[in-house]
Design a protein around this motif. Structure first.
Motif, PDB file in Angstrom:
ATOM      1  N   PHE A 110      20.121  13.810  -9.109  1.00  0.00           N
ATOM      2  CA  PHE A 110      20.971  13.448  -7.821  1.00  0.00           C
ATOM      3  C   PHE A 110      19.913  12.561  -6.716  1.00  0.00           C
ATOM      4  O   PHE A 110      20.234  12.369  -5.757  1.00  0.00           O
ATOM      5  N   ASP A 111      18.695  12.199  -7.669  1.00  0.00           N
ATOM      6  CA  ASP A 111      17.804  11.274  -6.608  1.00  0.00           C
ATOM      7  C   ASP A 111      18.222  10.375  -6.044  1.00  0.00           C
ATOM      8  O   ASP A 111      18.710   9.312  -7.237  1.00  0.00           O
ATOM      9  N   LEU A 112      18.469   9.858  -4.965  1.00  0.00           N
ATOM     10  CA  LEU A 112      18.959   8.423  -4.559  1.00  0.00           C
ATOM     11  C   LEU A 112      17.696   7.433  -4.279  1.00  0.00           C
ATOM     12  O   LEU A 112      18.110   6.276  -4.058  1.00  0.00           O
ATOM     13  N   ARG A 113      16.721   8.080  -4.684  1.00  0.00           N
ATOM     14  CA  ARG A 113      15.507   6.862  -4.227  1.00  0.00           C
ATOM     15  C   ARG A 113      15.346   6.075  -5.642  1.00  0.00           C
ATOM     16  O   ARG A 113      14.387   4.838  -5.595  1.00  0.00           O
ATOM     17  N   GLY A 114      15.589   6.543  -6.729  1.00  0.00           N
ATOM     18  CA  GLY A 114      15.456   5.756  -8.214  1.00  0.00           C
ATOM     19  C   GLY A 114      15.718   4.219  -8.225  1.00  0.00           C
ATOM     20  O   GLY A 114      14.822   3.433  -8.336  1.00  0.00           O
ATOM     21  N   ASP A 115      17.021   4.108  -7.912  1.00  0.00           N
ATOM     22  CA  ASP A 115      17.401   2.791  -8.002  1.00  0.00           C
ATOM     23  C   ASP A 115      17.727   1.891  -6.373  1.00  0.00           C
ATOM     24  O   ASP A 115      18.489   1.104  -6.527  1.00  0.00           O
ATOM     25  N   THR A 116      16.919   2.638  -5.592  1.00  0.00           N
ATOM     26  CA  THR A 116      17.100   2.013  -4.129  1.00  0.00           C
ATOM     27  C   THR A 116      16.581   0.426  -4.055  1.00  0.00           C
ATOM     28  O   THR A 116      15.664   0.234  -4.594  1.00  0.00           O
ATOM     29  N   ALA A 117      17.431  -0.394  -3.429  1.00  0.00           N
ATOM     30  CA  ALA A 117      16.908  -1.573  -3.136  1.00  0.00           C
ATOM     31  C   ALA A 117      15.993  -1.826  -2.218  1.00  0.00           C
ATOM     32  O   ALA A 117      15.674  -0.534  -1.356  1.00  0.00           O
TER      33      ALA A 117
END
Length: 459
Positions: free
Chosen positions: A13-20
């Motif tokens: 659930f990591d939101l940082r992986g594909d952050t723009a």
């Protein structure tokens, strides 16, 4: 082992992986906040499309308006400003949103002042009483929206969020309330819009903090703690009214379900056959319109059965029939009074609209029965002296096919009360005579006429 599972879940659930990049996110937010040129033109067009859809009760048209509406941009902009603790950005987003709201309400008011169709549709009524479920939709929709904006590839999340959170229809409903002079419509619709806007903004703030958007204040600062407390307190205050509306909605649904069950158990067989019924949740009254009259003792027994239902214990039962001229006049007076009360209410809910339909149906049935009862009683009793009286009615039921969407078929029913026995041949002749008079097949039931004194003894 537990730590390993938690780490795996955290990675999933990591939101940082594909952050723009921060620059890309900021450009997207800025494009949505900008309120001029294309955004302004599209907003006005979306307003009129949504107003027409609500006016004509067209779901497809309403969805189309929500898809092209640019309202989401300003709301996400306010959340972005909160996350960065940038007061200038917050003021800019809030100012643009306020201007959008004013233009939307003004344009929809203009449309509803001009349209010849002024009756409230179910789509309009649905936007006047927000509940806790609207809060949840705004929360989940807002989360999905800001996650989509902050990804390297935006995808098609925003259009879906625009449909789910439905920002445009409440503003058009508020315009309808202003155009028709019903303040309750306007207040309820604006409250729904405020719920959606606030929780989309709040979830944007939370997600942007999770992905570590640069801020003018540190996470461990006093200002940040104060900001969190203000937002949490405001969220609770905004949610409380919706919880009350949700409780009312659930209570009414439970009452309506038990009323339907009660009618099916007690008014679906001769001689107690219901033409229609209405349930007044506010006045706690269940009104049943029957083909034949109900004795007082029988009414007392039916009331006891009513109070066996958990959610119907506070309700009173009243039964009307169109069997005699006096009863028809009493029914007509009651129906006119109820219809007048519903028309005076600020917000005629979907249930109240159904009540109006049931009342009008009962009145039409009463008028139709009046002619039948007068003629049939006068003529039939001359030929068949065994007859005490005749009660007439009709009920609607599915046509018998497996298709639930098939049209309802109407069955006419006659109750023949006998003061003395009648042989089978006479019964057959009488049944044929009644069907001929009605110019249709009539379901005939023969019942003994029990004098009131004997009826009381039996009970």
């Amino acid at each position: 082992m537990v730590c390993l599972i938690l780490n795996q879940l955290k990675a999933f659930f990591d939101l940082r992986g594909d952050t723009a990049s921060i620059q890309e996110i900021t450009e997207r937010i800025n494009a949505g906040v900008r309120f001029r040129g294309t955004n302004l033109s599209v907003l006005i067009l979306a307003i009129f499309i949504a107003s027409i859809g609500l006016n004509m009760n067209s779901t497809a048209v309403i969805i189309g308006a929500m898809l092209i509406s640019p309202l989401m941009g300003s709301i996400l902009g306010i959340g972005y400003g909160l996350a960065r603790y940038d007061s200038a950005y917050i003021r800019s987003g809030a100012g643009n949103l306020f201007a959008q709201v004013l233009i939307s309400v003004a344009a929809s008011t203009l449309y509803f002042c001009l349209t010849p169709i002024d009756a409230p549709s179910s789509a309009l009524l649905a936007r006047t009483s927000p509940t806790i479920w609207d809060v949840l939709i705004a929360v989940f929709g807002g989360l999905a929206g800001i996650i989509g904006v902050t990804r390297k590839e935006g995808g098609n999340v925003i259009p879906g969020v625009a449909i789910a959170t439905a920002l445009m229809p409440p503003l058009c409903t508020a315009g309808y309330g202003i155009a028709t002079g019903v303040t309750a419509y306007t207040v309820g619709a604006l409250y729904l819009f405020f719920i959606n806007s606030f929780f989309i903004c709040l979830t944007a703030f939370i997600v942007l903090k999770i992905i570590d958007i640069p801020s003018k204040i540190a996470r461990d600062s006093v200002e940040f703690s104060r900001q969190k407390r203000y937002l949490l307190t405001f969220a609770i205050l905004v949610t409380l009214p919706s919880c009350f509306f949700a409780y009312q909605s659930v209570q009414e649904n439970l009452e309506n379900a038990q009323a339907k069950s009660y009618i099916e158990e007690n008014f679906k067989a001769p001689p107690r056959l219901a033409i229609s019924y209405t349930l007044d949740n506010e006045k706690k009254m269940l009104t049943v319109f029957t083909v034949a009259g109900i004795a007082e003792d029988d009414l007392a027994a039916l009331t006891e059965k009513l109070h066996e239902k958990k959610y119907l214990r506070p309700f009173r039962l009243e039964v009307f029939s169109a069997e005699t001229t006096e009863e028809r006049e009493k029914m007509e007076a009651m129906i006119n009074q109820r219809l007048s009360e519903v028309e005076k209410r600020a917000i005629p809910s979907v249930q109240e609209q159904q009540t109006v339909t049931a009342l009008k149906s009962a009145r039409e049935e009463s008028e139709k029965q009046g002619a039948y009862i007068l003629d049939w009683n006068r003529e039939a009793r001359i030929v068949f002296p065994q007859i005490s009286r005749i009660a007439v009615g009709s009920v609607q039921a599915p046509a018998g096919t497996g298709d639930k969407s098939a049209a309802l078929s109407e069955t006419q029913i006659a109750f023949i009360y006998l003061q003395s026995d009648m042989d089978e041949a006479s019964r057959a002749r009488l049944t044929e005579w009644i069907s001929d008079k009605a110019k249709n097949r009539v379901e005939v039931h023969f019942l003994p006429e029990v004098p009131p004194a004997e009826a009381k003894k039996g009970l």
